[in-house]
Design a protein around this motif. Structure first.
Motif, PDB file in Angstrom:
ATOM      1  N   ALA A 199       5.973   0.090   3.881  1.00  0.00           N
ATOM      2  CA  ALA A 199       7.333   0.285   4.394  1.00  0.00           C
ATOM      3  C   ALA A 199       7.531  -0.600   5.622  1.00  0.00           C
ATOM      4  N   ASN A 200       8.318  -1.640   5.441  1.00  0.00           N
ATOM      5  CA  ASN A 200       8.612  -2.538   6.568  1.00  0.00           C
ATOM      6  C   ASN A 200       9.944  -2.120   7.181  1.00  0.00           C
ATOM      7  N   TRP A 201       9.864  -1.484   8.344  1.00  0.00           N
ATOM      8  CA  TRP A 201      11.090  -0.969   8.975  1.00  0.00           C
ATOM      9  C   TRP A 201      11.847  -2.039   9.763  1.00  0.00           C
ATOM     10  N   LYS A 202      11.267  -3.221   9.850  1.00  0.00           N
ATOM     11  CA  LYS A 202      11.922  -4.318  10.590  1.00  0.00           C
ATOM     12  C   LYS A 202      12.413  -3.814  11.953  1.00  0.00           C
ATOM     13  N   MET A 203      13.623  -4.216  12.388  1.00  0.00           N
ATOM     14  CA  MET A 203      14.115  -3.792  13.713  1.00  0.00           C
ATOM     15  C   MET A 203      15.044  -2.580  13.562  1.00  0.00           C
TER      16      MET A 203
ATOM     17  N   GLY B 205       3.339 -13.735   8.521  1.00  0.00           N
ATOM     18  CA  GLY B 205       3.974 -14.755   7.680  1.00  0.00           C
ATOM     19  C   GLY B 205       5.281 -14.291   7.052  1.00  0.00           C
ATOM     20  N   HIS B 206       5.849 -13.209   7.569  1.00  0.00           N
ATOM     21  CA  HIS B 206       7.122 -12.746   6.997  1.00  0.00           C
ATOM     22  C   HIS B 206       8.174 -13.846   7.141  1.00  0.00           C
ATOM     23  N   SER B 207       8.993 -14.008   6.121  1.00  0.00           N
ATOM     24  CA  SER B 207       9.953 -15.121   6.129  1.00  0.00           C
ATOM     25  C   SER B 207      10.941 -15.025   7.292  1.00  0.00           C
TER      26      SER B 207
ATOM     27  N   TYR C  55       4.124 -11.338  -2.276  1.00  0.00           N
ATOM     28  CA  TYR C  55       5.004 -12.416  -2.729  1.00  0.00           C
ATOM     29  C   TYR C  55       6.441 -11.952  -2.537  1.00  0.00           C
ATOM     30  N   GLU C  56       7.134 -12.633  -1.628  1.00  0.00           N
ATOM     31  CA  GLU C  56       8.506 -12.254  -1.309  1.00  0.00           C
ATOM     32  C   GLU C  56       9.412 -13.488  -1.348  1.00  0.00           C
ATOM     33  N   PRO C  57      10.089 -13.710  -2.455  1.00  0.00           N
ATOM     34  CA  PRO C  57      11.035 -14.834  -2.469  1.00  0.00           C
ATOM     35  C   PRO C  57      12.075 -14.603  -1.355  1.00  0.00           C
TER      36      PRO C  57
ATOM     37  N   TRP D  56      14.998 -15.575  -0.848  1.00  0.00           N
ATOM     38  CA  TRP D  56      16.376 -15.329  -1.305  1.00  0.00           C
ATOM     39  C   TRP D  56      16.561 -13.915  -1.853  1.00  0.00           C
ATOM     40  N   SER D  57      15.467 -13.225  -2.055  1.00  0.00           N
ATOM     41  CA  SER D  57      15.539 -11.870  -2.615  1.00  0.00           C
ATOM     42  C   SER D  57      15.515 -10.793  -1.530  1.00  0.00           C
ATOM     43  N   ILE D  58      15.096 -11.181  -0.330  1.00  0.00           N
ATOM     44  CA  ILE D  58      14.944 -10.176   0.737  1.00  0.00           C
ATOM     45  C   ILE D  58      16.313  -9.723   1.249  1.00  0.00           C
ATOM     46  N   GLY D  59      16.561  -8.441   1.082  1.00  0.00           N
ATOM     47  CA  GLY D  59      17.789  -7.840   1.599  1.00  0.00           C
ATOM     48  C   GLY D  59      19.068  -8.251   0.878  1.00  0.00           C
ATOM     49  N   THR D  60      18.939  -8.918  -0.263  1.00  0.00           N
ATOM     50  CA  THR D  60      20.144  -9.438  -0.943  1.00  0.00           C
ATOM     51  C   THR D  60      20.514  -8.649  -2.201  1.00  0.00           C
TER      52      THR D  60
ATOM     53  N   TYR E 102       4.638  -7.308  -4.609  1.00  0.00           N
ATOM     54  CA  TYR E 102       5.935  -7.993  -4.636  1.00  0.00           C
ATOM     55  C   TYR E 102       6.840  -7.367  -3.577  1.00  0.00           C
ATOM     56  N   GLY E 103       7.667  -8.180  -2.953  1.00  0.00           N
ATOM     57  CA  GLY E 103       8.670  -7.664  -2.021  1.00  0.00           C
ATOM     58  C   GLY E 103       9.958  -8.439  -2.177  1.00  0.00           C
ATOM     59  N   GLY E 104      11.075  -7.739  -2.034  1.00  0.00           N
ATOM     60  CA  GLY E 104      12.392  -8.367  -2.143  1.00  0.00           C
ATOM     61  C   GLY E 104      13.330  -7.433  -2.873  1.00  0.00           C
ATOM     62  N   SER E 105      14.127  -6.673  -2.082  1.00  0.00           N
ATOM     63  CA  SER E 105      15.169  -5.799  -2.651  1.00  0.00           C
ATOM     64  C   SER E 105      14.645  -4.754  -3.629  1.00  0.00           C
ATOM     65  N   VAL E 106      13.398  -4.328  -3.461  1.00  0.00           N
ATOM     66  CA  VAL E 106      12.879  -3.276  -4.354  1.00  0.00           C
ATOM     67  C   VAL E 106      13.619  -1.978  -4.054  1.00  0.00           C
ATOM     68  N   ASN E 107      14.093  -1.317  -5.090  1.00  0.00           N
ATOM     69  CA  ASN E 107      14.801  -0.043  -4.893  1.00  0.00           C
ATOM     70  C   ASN E 107      14.622   0.837  -6.140  1.00  0.00           C
TER      71      ASN E 107
ATOM     72  N   TYR F  93       4.021  -2.721  -3.660  1.00  0.00           N
ATOM     73  CA  TYR F  93       5.279  -3.299  -3.179  1.00  0.00           C
ATOM     74  C   TYR F  93       5.385  -3.286  -1.660  1.00  0.00           C
ATOM     75  N   LEU F  94       6.032  -4.316  -1.148  1.00  0.00           N
ATOM     76  CA  LEU F  94       6.435  -4.341   0.264  1.00  0.00           C
ATOM     77  C   LEU F  94       7.941  -4.055   0.246  1.00  0.00           C
ATOM     78  N   ILE F  95       8.308  -2.982   0.918  1.00  0.00           N
ATOM     79  CA  ILE F  95       9.689  -2.500   0.780  1.00  0.00           C
ATOM     80  C   ILE F  95      10.366  -2.456   2.150  1.00  0.00           C
ATOM     81  N   GLY F  96      11.475  -3.148   2.259  1.00  0.00           N
ATOM     82  CA  GLY F  96      12.222  -3.155   3.519  1.00  0.00           C
ATOM     83  C   GLY F  96      13.270  -2.064   3.522  1.00  0.00           C
ATOM     84  N   GLY F  97      14.520  -2.442   3.266  1.00  0.00           N
ATOM     85  CA  GLY F  97      15.670  -1.537   3.343  1.00  0.00           C
ATOM     86  C   GLY F  97      15.444  -0.152   2.737  1.00  0.00           C
ATOM     87  N   ALA F  98      14.957  -0.099   1.498  1.00  0.00           N
ATOM     88  CA  ALA F  98      14.822   1.195   0.805  1.00  0.00           C
ATOM     89  C   ALA F  98      13.784   2.100   1.466  1.00  0.00           C
TER      90      ALA F  98
HETATM   91  C1  PEP Z   1      11.004  -7.216   3.530  1.00  0.00           C
HETATM   92  O1  PEP Z   1      11.561  -7.201   4.612  1.00  0.00           O
HETATM   93  O2  PEP Z   1       9.826  -7.585   3.467  1.00  0.00           O
HETATM   94  C2  PEP Z   1      11.746  -6.798   2.338  1.00  0.00           C
HETATM   95  C3  PEP Z   1      11.178  -6.901   1.178  1.00  0.00           C
HETATM   96  O3  PEP Z   1      13.008  -6.319   2.560  1.00  0.00           O
HETATM   97  P1  PEP Z   1      13.998  -5.694   1.454  1.00  0.00           P
HETATM   98  O4  PEP Z   1      13.211  -4.708   0.645  1.00  0.00           O
HETATM   99  O5  PEP Z   1      15.071  -5.031   2.265  1.00  0.00           O
HETATM  100  O6  PEP Z   1      14.497  -6.813   0.636  1.00  0.00           O
END
Ligand code: PEP
Length: 247
Positions: A10-14, A97-99, A166-168, A170-174, A205-210, A226-231
């Motif tokens: 769970a990546n809570w970012k800021m 190495g987060h994008s 692996y986090e494309p 263009w997929s992060i948060g989109t 994998y990470g990128g908009s997983v929900n 999975y690496l999960i941001g928003g969700a």
């Molecule tokens: C992330 O920040 O690494 C990420 C995958 O974010 P999100 O799930 O919101 O796309």
């Protein structure tokens, strides 16, 4: 999914304050009753590491940080925190190495220094790689992944326990994700670069997983989590993602 232990990071970012930590109690409760081979790692902002460590004390959940300064020693680096400090906070993992940090100018070389510094302090690294949209359009994905892996993981021992996310970009948060065939191709490519280098590795994998897209992504059967941001800010969504992964 593979037979290895599954990571849900769970990546809570800021995001997040003391009050929001209470939502994690639901996830702690769930993890005590759900009998599968998985590990949940919360990576909150630095300000919440100490309080979250206390909350997670009697649970199987783990703690990670979102970045470090590469310096091994304390020093005049206003606003930064190094691996020694993160280790001291009780965290066991660190995302590197987060994008979102690469976009601020973090180079492959600097990420490599950070990774070495993390391992010297016995932290386990969650190493993020991935191509931007323009790189994808120019069909440079494999070149980018190869470069990031070669430079970022330079001179590390074969015994290093590494988690690759692996986090494309263009997929992060989109809300956009790759097709399963593209994802399989890229994950297999990453594996082909990693498996000779390291004995212990996991590929996430990470990128908009929900909860809505997880069933589809799970079909590729190649991922270790999975690496999960928003969700991940929503305990219900995180639990749903975990349950669907094992179903
Ligand atoms: C992330 O920040 O690494 C990420 C995958 O974010 P999100 O799930 O919101 O796309």
């Amino acid at each position: 999914m593979t037979n290895k232990i599954k990571y849900f990071i769970a990546n809570w970012k800021m995001y997040g304050d003391l009050k929001s930590l209470k939502t994690i109690n639901k996830v702690i409760k769930f993890s005590k009753t759900y009998k599968k081979k998985f590990k949940i790692i919360y990576c909150p902002p630095y300000t919440l590491l100490y309080s979250l460590k206390k909350l997670l004390k009697k649970s199987t959940l783990d703690l990670g940080a979102q970045n470090i300064h590469e310096s091994l020693d304390y020093g005049p680096n206003t606003g930064f925190i190094n691996a020694k400090m993160i280790k001291n906070s009780g965290a066991k993992f660190v995302i590197l190495g987060h994008s979102e940090n690469r976009a601020l100018g973090e180079s492959d070389m600097r990420i490599n220094q950070k990774i070495k510094s993390a391992y010297k302090n016995k932290l386990i690294v969650i190493f993020c790689i991935g191509e931007s949209l323009s790189e994808k359009r120019q069909k440079k994905t494999k070149i980018v992944l190869k470069r990031q892996i070669k430079n970022g993981l330079k001179n590390l021992s074969k015994k290093t326990n590494i988690i690759i996310a692996y986090e494309p970009v263009w997929s992060i948060g989109t809300g956009m994700i790759l097709s399963n065939s593209e994802l399989s191709e890229n994950i297999n490519y990453i594996k082909s670069l990693i498996y000779k280098k390291f004995k212990n590795y996991s590929i996430l994998y990470g990128g908009s997983v929900n909860p809505k897209n997880i069933n589809q992504i799970n079909k590729i059967n190649l991922l270790d989590g999975y690496l999960i941001g928003g969700a991940s800010l929503n305990p219900k969504k995180l639990i749903d993602i975990i349950k669907k992964t094992f179903n």
